[in-house]
Design a protein around this motif. Structure first.
Motif, PDB file in Angstrom:
ATOM      1  N   MET A 115       0.834  -1.188   0.000  1.00  0.00           N
ATOM      2  CA  MET A 115       0.000   0.000   0.000  1.00  0.00           C
ATOM      3  C   MET A 115       0.880   1.253   0.000  1.00  0.00           C
ATOM      4  O   MET A 115       1.948   1.280   0.610  1.00  0.00           O
ATOM      5  CB  MET A 115      -0.905   0.019   1.234  1.00  0.00           C
ATOM      6  N   GLY A 116       0.415   2.298  -0.691  1.00  0.00           N
ATOM      7  CA  GLY A 116       1.164   3.554  -0.701  1.00  0.00           C
ATOM      8  C   GLY A 116       0.672   4.480  -1.789  1.00  0.00           C
ATOM      9  O   GLY A 116       0.020   4.045  -2.751  1.00  0.00           O
ATOM     10  N   TYR A 117       0.986   5.776  -1.632  1.00  0.00           N
ATOM     11  CA  TYR A 117       0.589   6.798  -2.595  1.00  0.00           C
ATOM     12  C   TYR A 117       1.714   7.096  -3.582  1.00  0.00           C
ATOM     13  O   TYR A 117       2.877   7.250  -3.193  1.00  0.00           O
ATOM     14  CB  TYR A 117       0.227   8.106  -1.888  1.00  0.00           C
ATOM     15  N   ASN A 118       1.368   7.187  -4.841  1.00  0.00           N
ATOM     16  CA  ASN A 118       2.260   7.688  -5.885  1.00  0.00           C
ATOM     17  C   ASN A 118       3.668   7.105  -5.808  1.00  0.00           C
ATOM     18  O   ASN A 118       4.671   7.815  -5.719  1.00  0.00           O
ATOM     19  CB  ASN A 118       2.307   9.219  -5.832  1.00  0.00           C
ATOM     20  N   GLN A 119       3.715   5.782  -5.866  1.00  0.00           N
ATOM     21  CA  GLN A 119       4.982   5.065  -5.880  1.00  0.00           C
ATOM     22  C   GLN A 119       5.552   5.121  -7.306  1.00  0.00           C
ATOM     23  O   GLN A 119       4.870   4.780  -8.269  1.00  0.00           O
ATOM     24  CB  GLN A 119       4.755   3.616  -5.448  1.00  0.00           C
ATOM     25  N   PRO A 120       6.814   5.562  -7.472  1.00  0.00           N
ATOM     26  CA  PRO A 120       7.363   5.809  -8.805  1.00  0.00           C
ATOM     27  C   PRO A 120       7.594   4.530  -9.615  1.00  0.00           C
ATOM     28  O   PRO A 120       8.008   3.502  -9.084  1.00  0.00           O
ATOM     29  CB  PRO A 120       8.685   6.523  -8.527  1.00  0.00           C
ATOM     30  N   LEU A 121       7.312   4.633 -10.915  1.00  0.00           N
ATOM     31  CA  LEU A 121       7.512   3.539 -11.867  1.00  0.00           C
ATOM     32  C   LEU A 121       8.290   4.096 -13.059  1.00  0.00           C
ATOM     33  O   LEU A 121       7.914   5.121 -13.625  1.00  0.00           O
ATOM     34  CB  LEU A 121       6.160   3.000 -12.360  1.00  0.00           C
ATOM     35  N   GLU A 122       9.360   3.439 -13.457  1.00  0.00           N
ATOM     36  CA  GLU A 122      10.170   3.941 -14.566  1.00  0.00           C
ATOM     37  C   GLU A 122       9.585   3.482 -15.900  1.00  0.00           C
ATOM     38  O   GLU A 122       9.344   2.295 -16.115  1.00  0.00           O
ATOM     39  CB  GLU A 122      11.614   3.463 -14.454  1.00  0.00           C
ATOM     40  N   THR A 123       9.365   4.438 -16.803  1.00  0.00           N
ATOM     41  CA  THR A 123       8.767   4.138 -18.101  1.00  0.00           C
ATOM     42  C   THR A 123       9.839   4.012 -19.188  1.00  0.00           C
ATOM     43  O   THR A 123      10.987   4.413 -19.009  1.00  0.00           O
ATOM     44  CB  THR A 123       7.770   5.227 -18.521  1.00  0.00           C
ATOM     45  N   LEU A 124       9.425   3.492 -20.325  1.00  0.00           N
ATOM     46  CA  LEU A 124      10.307   3.364 -21.485  1.00  0.00           C
ATOM     47  C   LEU A 124      10.745   4.732 -21.999  1.00  0.00           C
ATOM     48  O   LEU A 124      11.778   4.863 -22.653  1.00  0.00           O
ATOM     49  CB  LEU A 124       9.582   2.598 -22.593  1.00  0.00           C
ATOM     50  N   LEU A 125       9.956   5.761 -21.678  1.00  0.00           N
ATOM     51  CA  LEU A 125      10.301   7.126 -22.077  1.00  0.00           C
ATOM     52  C   LEU A 125      11.473   7.664 -21.271  1.00  0.00           C
ATOM     53  O   LEU A 125      12.136   8.624 -21.672  1.00  0.00           O
ATOM     54  CB  LEU A 125       9.076   8.038 -21.917  1.00  0.00           C
ATOM     55  N   GLY A 126      11.727   7.036 -20.096  1.00  0.00           N
ATOM     56  CA  GLY A 126      12.821   7.487 -19.246  1.00  0.00           C
ATOM     57  C   GLY A 126      12.359   8.365 -18.104  1.00  0.00           C
ATOM     58  O   GLY A 126      13.170   8.805 -17.283  1.00  0.00           O
ATOM     59  N   THR A 127      11.056   8.652 -18.043  1.00  0.00           N
ATOM     60  CA  THR A 127      10.494   9.420 -16.941  1.00  0.00           C
ATOM     61  C   THR A 127       9.600   8.503 -16.105  1.00  0.00           C
ATOM     62  O   THR A 127       9.427   7.331 -16.432  1.00  0.00           O
ATOM     63  CB  THR A 127       9.685  10.615 -17.467  1.00  0.00           C
ATOM     64  N   GLU A 128       9.019   9.053 -15.038  1.00  0.00           N
ATOM     65  CA  GLU A 128       8.276   8.218 -14.106  1.00  0.00           C
ATOM     66  C   GLU A 128       6.771   8.371 -14.228  1.00  0.00           C
ATOM     67  O   GLU A 128       6.256   9.459 -14.512  1.00  0.00           O
ATOM     68  CB  GLU A 128       8.690   8.555 -12.662  1.00  0.00           C
ATOM     69  N   ALA A 129       6.067   7.254 -14.018  1.00  0.00           N
ATOM     70  CA  ALA A 129       4.633   7.254 -13.751  1.00  0.00           C
ATOM     71  C   ALA A 129       4.485   6.876 -12.282  1.00  0.00           C
ATOM     72  O   ALA A 129       5.458   6.477 -11.629  1.00  0.00           O
ATOM     73  CB  ALA A 129       3.920   6.256 -14.657  1.00  0.00           C
ATOM     74  N   TYR A 130       3.259   7.001 -11.738  1.00  0.00           N
ATOM     75  CA  TYR A 130       3.095   6.828 -10.294  1.00  0.00           C
ATOM     76  C   TYR A 130       1.897   5.938  -9.967  1.00  0.00           C
ATOM     77  O   TYR A 130       0.782   6.179 -10.431  1.00  0.00           O
ATOM     78  CB  TYR A 130       2.944   8.190  -9.614  1.00  0.00           C
ATOM     79  N   LEU A 131       2.154   4.922  -9.168  1.00  0.00           N
ATOM     80  CA  LEU A 131       1.123   3.971  -8.753  1.00  0.00           C
ATOM     81  C   LEU A 131       0.681   4.261  -7.327  1.00  0.00           C
ATOM     82  O   LEU A 131       1.509   4.392  -6.424  1.00  0.00           O
ATOM     83  CB  LEU A 131       1.664   2.543  -8.832  1.00  0.00           C
ATOM     84  N   SER A 132      -0.636   4.348  -7.117  1.00  0.00           N
ATOM     85  CA  SER A 132      -1.195   4.428  -5.766  1.00  0.00           C
ATOM     86  C   SER A 132      -2.036   3.187  -5.510  1.00  0.00           C
ATOM     87  O   SER A 132      -2.822   2.763  -6.365  1.00  0.00           O
ATOM     88  CB  SER A 132      -2.068   5.678  -5.610  1.00  0.00           C
ATOM     89  N   LYS A 133      -1.850   2.612  -4.348  1.00  0.00           N
ATOM     90  CA  LYS A 133      -2.628   1.456  -3.908  1.00  0.00           C
ATOM     91  C   LYS A 133      -3.093   1.773  -2.498  1.00  0.00           C
ATOM     92  O   LYS A 133      -2.310   1.780  -1.546  1.00  0.00           O
ATOM     93  CB  LYS A 133      -1.766   0.193  -3.938  1.00  0.00           C
ATOM     94  N   VAL A 134      -4.385   2.096  -2.368  1.00  0.00           N
ATOM     95  CA  VAL A 134      -4.901   2.606  -1.099  1.00  0.00           C
ATOM     96  C   VAL A 134      -6.238   1.955  -0.760  1.00  0.00           C
ATOM     97  O   VAL A 134      -6.959   1.488  -1.645  1.00  0.00           O
ATOM     98  CB  VAL A 134      -5.082   4.143  -1.152  1.00  0.00           C
TER      99      VAL A 134
END
Length: 324
Positions: A115-134
């Motif tokens: 569980m957590g808010y806006n956990q960073p994920l590395e994309t193929l573009l080289g920047t981050e997306a963010y996963l929240s599981k709440v």
């Protein structure tokens, strides 16, 4: 003989691509790659077109592992694409940025994430997306950049697919100042923030949410030109910009989960310690999905005109009037 309009040609090409492998790339022996999983899913035709047009479909037959953040057909429609032909007609370089941002460099199994808010994920573009599981009531809610995960952990031979309800906008800006400077309608607020000097005190990994007044809002508040802002006392600019900035990055959807259970309001604090009560308006078919936010300042309600512009150091929401 049938005659087709110019605008129907891309759709016909897509149809031929989907139904006849000899028209496009050579099919791999493995028929359970992410590439094939998308092609076999009738609810992902827009995405299949994007992958084909950009050539990124070839990446998704490689060993990986990858994770595909698969925007549904409705997500593409909500983003303004009428049909797969409209996706095919999109500028190739723009489409490539968008598509690469929807692919992670590793396998993401959401069911195993803590569980957590806006956990960073590395994309193929080289920047981050963010996963929240709440937790939301009795349910576990899953979002990526504030987009609801509709279907999770579809296994492919070279990774995972997560179906989401929005088309994600790529994180194309290193920081909030870069993001503001790239939007011409925010030039006055950008100058105010830059001239205030407060960003010089921010830590490199610190993240914020900015409710950025557009140029009309700034002029209505008495900031008529860039020159006038430069000449404005720094203390006045600090008070202005800090009222429009809050700690931590928050996507529009995040406020639903932060609000007290059963209530559609969340009280935010600005950097200058002023209260910003935020009202949450939900999608009428699904109480979990946020349609709009409204900030109540005194007797005034201010609603963003654009949400969730992501940068490397936070989120920008655009508003049509200032808080002060």
């Amino acid at each position: 003989m049938k005659h087709y309009s110019l605008y129907s040609i891309p759709f016909l090409l897509f149809f031929a691509y989907s139904c006849n492998s000899t028209v496009s790339e050579i099919e791999p022996k493995d028929n359970n790659t992410l590439h094939q999983v998308v092609r076999d899913n009738f609810g992902l035709q827009f995405l299949a077109t994007s992958l084909h047009k950009t050539g990124i479909s070839k990446t998704l037959i490689e060993a990986g592992p990858f994770t595909l953040l698969a925007s549904s057909d409705q997500a593409f429609k909500d983003a303004g694409y009428k049909d797969p032909a409209a996706v095919y007609m999109e500028d190739a370089s723009k489409l490539e940025l968008i598509t690469k941002y929807h692919i992670l460099k590793s396998e993401l199994i959401i069911s195993k994430v803590k569980m957590g808010y806006n956990q960073p994920l590395e994309t193929l573009l080289g920047t981050e997306a963010y996963l929240s599981k709440v937790l939301y009531g009795k349910d576990t809610m899953l979002t990526i950049n504030g987009s609801i995960v509709l279907q999770l952990d579809t296994k492919a031979s070279n990774g995972m697919m997560q179906v989401i309800n929005n088309l994600l906008l790529p994180n194309a800006h290193k920081n909030l100042l870069d993001g503001l400077s790239a939007i011409s309608d925010l030039s006055l607020f950008y100058q105010a923030l830059k001239s205030s000097g407060i960003t010089e005190q921010w830590k490199p990994n610190e993240k914020f949410t900015i409710y950025a007044p557009n140029n009309i809002a700034m002029r209505n508040a008495g900031y008529s030109s860039l020159e006038q802002i430069v000449e404005t006392p720094k203390e006045k600019l600090i008070d202005l910009v800090e009222w429009h900035i809050c700690k931590d990055q928050k996507f529009k959807q995040d406020y639903q989960f932060l609000a007290t259970e059963g209530k559609d309001i969340y009280s935010e604090k600005s950097l200058n310690n002023k209260d910003i009560p935020i009202s949450i308006q939900n999608h009428w078919r699904d109480r979990r999905i946020v349609d709009k936010l409204s900030m109540r300042i005194g007797s005034q309600y201010i609603q963003p005109t654009k949400y969730d512009i992501i940068t490397g150091t936070g989120i920008i929401h655009i508003i049509g009037r200032t808080f002060n």
